[in-house]
Design an enzyme around this catalytic site. Structure first.
Site, PDB file in Angstrom:
ATOM      1  N   SER A  19      25.622  36.307  12.625  1.00  0.00           N
ATOM      2  CA  SER A  19      25.899  37.742  12.682  1.00  0.00           C
ATOM      3  C   SER A  19      27.298  37.968  13.224  1.00  0.00           C
ATOM      4  O   SER A  19      27.907  37.077  13.819  1.00  0.00           O
ATOM      5  CB  SER A  19      24.877  38.463  13.581  1.00  0.00           C
ATOM      6  N   HIS A 245      38.320  30.165  18.662  1.00  0.00           N
ATOM      7  CA  HIS A 245      37.029  29.492  18.583  1.00  0.00           C
ATOM      8  C   HIS A 245      36.100  30.198  19.545  1.00  0.00           C
ATOM      9  O   HIS A 245      36.421  30.346  20.732  1.00  0.00           O
ATOM     10  CB  HIS A 245      37.168  28.009  18.962  1.00  0.00           C
ATOM     11  N   ASP A 246      34.966  30.653  19.065  1.00  0.00           N
ATOM     12  CA  ASP A 246      34.112  31.506  19.880  1.00  0.00           C
ATOM     13  C   ASP A 246      33.726  30.865  21.207  1.00  0.00           C
ATOM     14  O   ASP A 246      33.597  31.552  22.226  1.00  0.00           O
ATOM     15  CB  ASP A 246      32.874  31.977  19.112  1.00  0.00           C
TER      16      ASP A 246
END
Length: 486
Positions: A19, A245-246
């Site tokens: 998501s 990068h999360d």
């Protein structure tokens, strides 16, 4: 204490593997608040290529959702200061003259399996680890690019952009690569933090494909006029590089009050590790498949990937596909009520990587390894969570041993911090206190880096984390006094 120099609002675009969301971040002296303005689904699409099914990301639809979310953000906060984008790692788009050539492949596509051997025939695993410090995962970018090279997909390509860099390019027209995500490609030198041109050329790639590298906190550029018009931005609005990068963004938001912590960024994946100032490139680290990924401010995220809550979400998907109606809260309560021992399996087994019937695969693993087979949904979920907690605990212990860093507390951030049973089991199995939260750590880290770049905050990561610690509520889990290992 973090000094106040200004106050304002920024927008965090946080794209996950299942998501995406757009969040407004309100930042000032002793003030850190997030408000979601848009949430949207994200998942793979299957295409047919030469008679073979392949998995891709629908980047066009994802970008449409990003723009729609930014339009809401601008409508609610016309004086928005900045936009930052983060996403999952390793996946990318191939471009020619600025135009995307095909939908990016999904990292769970199986096309990279033959490419692993082809890559290792040129540069072996030990040599690659000395160069890039990266754990072996069969979908790392260098293996994906080898698959593209073998298929001829690079013949007419002049550039490639990782997912968050692609979104930034579509927003601003500027093609760059932020270092934290570039470090997951396997083609960034772990010492110099620059593209490893000799390795790139040995593997057969054109070094000119690789965009200019920038650090988190760098202003990428203003929105293109047509983008500004589409989201109805009334003034100049810039895009700032965050820890794209999360996990890099999530680690920024760990509410640690010292440096003796381990972190678990838990969602689809569970990233288990410690933060260091320099990489650890030992053979022991390589053997345990620990990675040295880039963090914000030049920090090193020394961690190991665990399969994560993917195991649970795929199990639920399989049951729903069979026509069952599943309520997650009820499922977790039933799992917590299980009192008989359940099997602890290897959550990192490669069989669990691809989409499919996860309950069947777990049962097959148990049969093959002479473990009790979980037949009820509750027993299988408890088995998943016990196995993840066991993998987390081993990862924490290994990270501490391999790096020499003392760990006295574990921070679980991300969606997994809401799973109370998983947090308690992790405390039990690690023997360490667990602090759970914030849930939206990635978006918070995204916001903090933007705010500091915009002059709304000052100071190193430790001061940013102190602001998080003052602004969020975390749940405390103490390890059980006794633990029977199953």
């Amino acid at each position: 204490m973090t000094n106040k120099t200004d106050a304002g609002v920024v927008a965090a675009v946080d794209l996950g593997a299942t998501s995406g969301r757009v969040m407004l971040g309100y930042v000032g002296h002793n003030d850190l608040r997030l408000r979601p303005v848009a949430r949207f689904s994200n998942g793979p699409i299957r295409l047919n290529e030469n008679g073979q099914p392949t998995l891709h990301w629908n980047m066009v639809e994802l970008y449409r959702s990003v723009l729609a979310g930014l339009a809401v953000a601008v409508g609610e906060e016309p004086h928005l200061r900045s936009i930052g984008v983060d996403s999952w790692a390793v996946d990318y788009a191939l471009l020619r003259r600025g135009r995307m050539q095909q939908l990016p492949y999904h990292y769970r596509d199986t096309r990279t399996l033959p490419a692993v051997d082809a890559t290792h025939a040129v540069a072996g695993p030990a040599e690659l680890y000395r160069a890039n410090g990266l754990q072996f995962l069969p979908f790392n970018t260098l293996y994906q690019l080898t698959a593209d090279l073998t298929a001829g997909s690079l013949d007419l390509v002049d550039s490639f952009l990782l997912v968050p860099d692609l979104v930034n390019y579509w927003l601003t027209g500027t093609a760059v690569a932020e270092r934290s995500n570039a470090s997951t490609t396997g083609l960034l030198n772990v010492r110099t933090r620059e593209w490893d041109a000799p390795l790139i050329e040995r593997l057969g790639f054109d070094v000119r494909m690789f965009p200019r590298l920038i650090d988190a906190g760098t202003r990428i550029g203003a929105l293109l006029p047509e983008v500004a018009g589409e989201i109805r931005s009334r003034g100049a609005l810039s895009v700032t590089a965050v820890g794209s990068h999360d996990t890099a963004s999530a680690v920024v938001a760990v509410p640690a009050q010292g440096d003796d912590f381990a972190y678990i960024s838990c969602g689809t994946w569970g990233l288990v590790g410690v933060e260091l100032d320099s990489p650890v490139l030992s053979e022991a680290g390589r053997a345990q498949n620990f990675t040295n990924e880039g963090g914000v401010d030049g920090r090193v995220r020394y961690l190991h990937n665990v399969m994560g809550l993917w195991l649970l979400s795929e199990s639920i998907r399989a049951w729903e596909h069979a026509g069952e109606s599943i309520v997650l809260a009820d499922l977790l309560r039933a799992a917590e009520a299980v009192t008989t021992p359940v099997s602890v399996f290897d959550a990192d087994d490669p069989r669990f990587l691809a989409p499919g019937d996860m309950p069947r695969r777990i049962r097959e693993y148990c049969v093959e390894h002479d473990l009790p087979v979980p037949h009820s949904h509750a027993a299988l979920v408890r088995s998943i969570l016990e196995s993840l907690a066991d993998a987390f605990a081993r990862g924490i212990a290994q990270a501490s041993l391999l790096s020499g860093k003392t760990v006295n507390v574990v921070h679980i951030v991300g969606g997994g911090s809401q799973n109370r049973l998983l947090c308690q089991l992790t405390a039990n199995r690690s023997g360490l206190p667990v602090l759970a939260g914030p849930v939206e750590a990635t978006a918070i880290g995204n916001v903090l880096v933007q705010a500091r770049s915009e002059g709304m905050l000052t100071g190193p990561l430790e001061e940013l984390r102190a602001l998080v610690a003052r602004s969020v509520v975390v749940e405390h889990y103490s390890p059980a006094r006794t633990l029977v290992r199953q």
